[in-house]
Scaffold this active site. Structure first.
Site, short mmCIF file in Angstrom:
data_model
loop_
_atom_site.label_atom_id
_atom_site.label_comp_id
_atom_site.label_asym_id
_atom_site.label_seq_id
_atom_site.Cartn_x
_atom_site.Cartn_y
_atom_site.Cartn_z
N SER A 172 0.83 -1.20 0.00
CA SER A 172 0.00 0.00 0.00
C SER A 172 0.87 1.26 0.00
CB SER A 172 -0.95 -0.05 1.20
OG SER A 172 -1.92 0.97 1.13
N ASP A 219 -9.03 -4.38 -6.02
CA ASP A 219 -8.55 -3.32 -5.12
C ASP A 219 -9.39 -2.06 -5.31
OD1 ASP A 219 -7.11 -1.44 -3.64
OD2 ASP A 219 -5.17 -2.25 -4.26
N HIS A 228 -7.12 -5.14 -1.95
CA HIS A 228 -5.99 -4.32 -1.51
C HIS A 228 -5.22 -4.98 -0.37
CE1 HIS A 228 -3.76 -0.58 -0.97
NE2 HIS A 228 -4.04 -0.61 0.32
#
Length: 288
Positions: A157, A203, A235
């Site tokens: 991330s 995601d 994600h």
């Protein structure tokens, strides 16, 4: 008879050398570690090396928040390449800790870090990844096990966005692997580090259309690069043990940190879409 015994001894010595851990390295590549890879070995939960770990307190860390170093216990094969791994926004090292022993058991020293705060942005996380590598190679108790010329970065991330920032800032890095990366900067033409971008088809936080895909497409045309889009993933898929992420991250690190062409078979020809891969793009042959 003596001549026969001498010949037999020479053959036995040669076989022993070939069967020793990391033996193939001496013939061509001094950085090869471990036996020749197979489909089963790159997908395994653990590799051939026993692993130990040591903690780095935030009080002992400069420029990052501490973390845990995972490393092969054996010193028989010499030093190892190393990789620093950053968690994502609001997360701690525990969210990506599974990568530590999994990669270390395959012949890497892996530093899974905490960041200065859980709210750090990608540029800060990039600087912290580099600070962690500096700590690993200069101050850590396992610095003697690390080849400081063969270093890599990974992150999830915002840590993935930080991975790109680190590669941009330090071209000497041998590999970069952003995992469902997030960054407001979408273009990375300055990067010269071989980069494997991993995104997820489901995601919604860092959608591939606005993050991983433009990251990959903006990398220089002549760079060794690849884009892996996970199928049926979100994600947060990199936060739990994942065979597809591990297999291709390991192969990428082996190929570019260890210059181990034995792993190129898992990257070229390009992997085909399937149950776990929605799409795979890349440059083949690698290292050309």
């Amino acid at each position: 008879m003596k001549r026969y015994l001498a010949a037999a001894s020479a053959v036995a010595a040669g076989l022993a050398l070939l069967l020793a851990p990391g033996a193939g390295a001496a013939a061509g590549n001094p950085y090869e570690r471990g036996p020749a890879p197979t489909q089963a070995s790159v997908e395994a939960l653990r590799g051939p090396y026993a692993v130990a770990e040591t903690s780095v307190s935030s009080l002992a860390a400069t420029g990052f928040g501490g973390g845990t170093i995972y490393y092969p216990t054996s010193t028989a094969d010499g030093t190892f390449g190393a990789v620093a791994v950053s968690p994502g926004f609001t997360a701690t090292q525990s969210s990506v800790a599974w990568l530590g022993p999994r990669l270390a058991s395959q012949g890497f020293v892996v530093f899974v870090i905490d960041t200065l705060t859980t709210l750090d942005q990608p540029d800060s996380r990039g600087r912290q990844l580099l600070a962690a590598l500096d700590h690993l190679t200069q101050k850590s108790p396992v610095r003697g096990r690390v080849d400081a010329s063969r270093l890599a970065v990974m992150g999830h991330s915002m840590g993935g966005g930080g991975t790109l920032e680190a590669a941009k800032s330090r071209p000497s890095l041998k590999a970069a692997v952003p995992l469902t990366g997030w960054n407001t900067d979408k273009t990375w033409p300055e990067i010269s580090t071989p980069t494997l971008v991993i995104g997820a088809d489901g995601d919604t936080i860092a959608p591939v259309a606005t993050h991983s895909e433009p990251f990959y497409e903006s990398l220089p045309a002549g760079l060794d690069k690849a884009y892996l889009e996970l199928n049926g993933a979100t994600h947060f898929t990199p936060n739990t043990s994942n065979t597809t992420i591990a297999k291709y991250s390991l192969s990428w690190l082996k190929r570019f940190v260890d210059d181990d062409v034995r792993y190129e078979q898992f990257l070229c020809p390009l992997p085909r879409p399937g149950l776990t891969i929605d799409e795979y793009r890349g440059s083949c042959p690698l290292g050309s």
